[in-house]
Design an enzyme around this catalytic site. Sequence first.
Site, PDB file in Angstrom:
ATOM      1  N   CYS A  16       0.835  -1.184   0.000  1.00  0.00           N
ATOM      2  CA  CYS A  16       0.000   0.000   0.000  1.00  0.00           C
ATOM      3  C   CYS A  16       0.883   1.252   0.000  1.00  0.00           C
ATOM      4  CB  CYS A  16      -0.880  -0.038   1.240  1.00  0.00           C
ATOM      5  SG  CYS A  16      -1.993   1.352   1.384  1.00  0.00           S
ATOM      6  N   PRO A  17       0.606   2.242  -0.796  1.00  0.00           N
ATOM      7  CA  PRO A  17      -0.575   2.403  -1.659  1.00  0.00           C
ATOM      8  C   PRO A  17      -0.324   2.022  -3.127  1.00  0.00           C
ATOM      9  CG  PRO A  17       0.527   4.490  -1.506  1.00  0.00           C
ATOM     10  CD  PRO A  17       1.362   3.492  -0.703  1.00  0.00           C
TER      11      PRO A  17
END
Length: 77
Positions: A16-17
């Site tokens: 992430c992200p």
Amino acid sequence: MVIEFHRELDARGLNCPLPILKTKKALADMTSGQVLRVTATDTGSVRDFQAFAKQTGNDLLSQSQHEQEFIFFMKRK
């Protein structure tokens, strides 16, 4: 259920992200109604893709887990 898709994105090994950012970029290059298949390994991606679909209006058609991989089908709005 078999979902036909127009493009595939391999986000395995990304945290992430990055899976969402790469998905956003891929969808931007697609036309409305086309489907993107994304494979990710980040456990947070399940929550991320649900939130991304709500925020952007793109449809999360399906999400599944196969061993350590998560597979998402996103339909471009």
